[in-house]
Design a protein around this motif. Structure first.
Motif, short mmCIF file in Angstrom:
data_model
loop_
_atom_site.label_atom_id
_atom_site.label_comp_id
_atom_site.label_asym_id
_atom_site.label_seq_id
_atom_site.Cartn_x
_atom_site.Cartn_y
_atom_site.Cartn_z
N GLU A 22 -25.08 -27.21 -29.25
CA GLU A 22 -25.33 -27.99 -30.47
C GLU A 22 -24.81 -29.41 -30.32
O GLU A 22 -23.76 -29.64 -29.73
N CYS A 23 -25.54 -30.32 -30.92
CA CYS A 23 -25.14 -31.73 -30.96
C CYS A 23 -25.21 -32.18 -32.41
O CYS A 23 -26.27 -32.09 -33.03
N LEU A 74 -31.25 -34.15 -39.85
CA LEU A 74 -30.91 -35.52 -39.42
C LEU A 74 -29.53 -35.61 -38.78
O LEU A 74 -29.12 -36.69 -38.36
N THR A 75 -28.83 -34.49 -38.71
CA THR A 75 -27.50 -34.51 -38.11
C THR A 75 -27.32 -33.46 -37.02
O THR A 75 -26.23 -33.32 -36.47
N LEU A 76 -28.37 -32.72 -36.69
CA LEU A 76 -28.20 -31.63 -35.73
C LEU A 76 -29.40 -31.51 -34.80
O LEU A 76 -30.54 -31.42 -35.25
N SER A 77 -29.10 -31.48 -33.52
CA SER A 77 -30.09 -31.15 -32.51
C SER A 77 -29.50 -30.07 -31.63
O SER A 77 -28.30 -30.09 -31.34
N THR A 78 -30.33 -29.12 -31.21
CA THR A 78 -29.84 -28.07 -30.32
C THR A 78 -30.66 -28.03 -29.04
O THR A 78 -31.87 -28.29 -29.06
N LEU A 79 -29.97 -27.71 -27.97
CA LEU A 79 -30.61 -27.53 -26.67
C LEU A 79 -30.34 -26.10 -26.24
O LEU A 79 -29.17 -25.68 -26.18
N THR A 80 -31.40 -25.35 -26.02
CA THR A 80 -31.25 -23.98 -25.55
C THR A 80 -31.74 -23.88 -24.11
O THR A 80 -32.90 -24.20 -23.84
N VAL A 81 -30.85 -23.47 -23.24
CA VAL A 81 -31.22 -23.25 -21.85
C VAL A 81 -31.62 -21.78 -21.74
O VAL A 81 -30.79 -20.88 -21.90
N THR A 82 -32.91 -21.54 -21.55
CA THR A 82 -33.40 -20.17 -21.53
C THR A 82 -33.38 -19.61 -20.11
O THR A 82 -33.61 -20.33 -19.15
N SER A 83 -33.09 -18.31 -20.02
CA SER A 83 -33.06 -17.63 -18.74
C SER A 83 -32.32 -18.49 -17.70
O SER A 83 -32.89 -18.90 -16.68
N ALA A 84 -31.09 -18.75 -18.00
CA ALA A 84 -30.30 -19.67 -17.17
C ALA A 84 -30.09 -19.12 -15.76
O ALA A 84 -29.95 -17.91 -15.56
N HIS A 85 -30.09 -20.02 -14.81
CA HIS A 85 -29.83 -19.69 -13.41
C HIS A 85 -28.70 -20.57 -12.91
O HIS A 85 -28.40 -21.62 -13.50
#
Lengths: 117, 113
Positions: A22-23, A74-85
């Protein structure tokens, strides 16, 4: 003012799992946020531009299905790394561009260190 | 492709020495220029920026940078460094009208007391 937080600050996960980062812009609104990746002793590489209410714009070579970005408010962006390696292990940094005043300055978060085992 | 070059990857200085870190970019149009600093264990902070006007820009903590358009350069300077300036310094460029920042590889500065 102009503080950006990231959560978690570090995460260790098993290969094949997904991780969400989360950012948040704590004291300002940001229609536009950015996600960067920083390898050890290297510079920040822009992965994508996150726009509130619309799809993210990904840089060339970045897999949008692997790195899912959601800018729900306007205050939150999320980055999801799927099936991480293991090769996804890196330092992920977000930044937010303040809407008001519109001075084009980006404010950076402290980063999230991801380790994939 | 637009690129940003920082010539010095690692600089070691004694306290009170003068500092100059080089930054060159390859884009020929209107640019916004930035220097960021990353202290050990901390996040990136803006040192100074140039958008237009006086090409000599003064930033925080005694740093300044000079934009030389003919040389596509934006070198960072400080007349007398302190031990607390030990950090990594990144030059960044944004093309006019675009959102994204392009970063240089960074220069790691170590100041010895």
């Amino acid at each position: 003012g102009a503080v950006v937080s990231q959560h978690p600050s570090w995460v260790i996960c098993k290969s094949g799992t997904s991780v969400k980062i989360e950012c948040r812009s704590l004291d300002f609104q940001a229609t536009t946020m950015f996600w960067y990746r920083q390898f050890p002793k290297q510079s920040l590489m822009l992965m994508a531009t996150s726009n509130e209410g619309s799809k993210a714009t990904y840089e060339q070579g970045v897999e949008k299905d692997k790195f899912l970005i959601n800018h729900a408010s306007l205050t939150l962006s999320t980055l999801t790394v799927t099936s991480a390696h293991p090769e996804d292990s890196s330092f992920y940094i977000c930044s937010a561009r303040r809407d008001n005043p519109p001075n084009n300055e980006q404010f950076f978060g402290p980063g999230t260190r991801l380790t994939v085992l | 492709a637009q690129s940003v070059s920082q010539h010095n990857h690692h600089v070691i200085l004694s306290e009170a020495a003068s500092l100059e870190l080089g930054c060159n970019y390859s884009y020929g149009g209107t640019v916004n220029l930035f220097w960021y600093v990353q202290y050990p264990g901390q996040h990136l902070q803006l040192l100074l920026k140039y958008f237009s006007g006086d090409p000599l820009v003064k930033g925080i903590k005694g740093f300044e940078a000079e934009f030389i358009k003919s040389k596509f350069s934006f070198n960072l300077r400080k007349p007398s460094v302190q031990w607390s300036d030990t950090a990594e310094y990144f030059c960044a460029v944004r093309r006019g009208g675009y959102n994204k920042l392009i970063f240089g590889a960074g220069t790691r500065l170590a100041v010895h007391p």
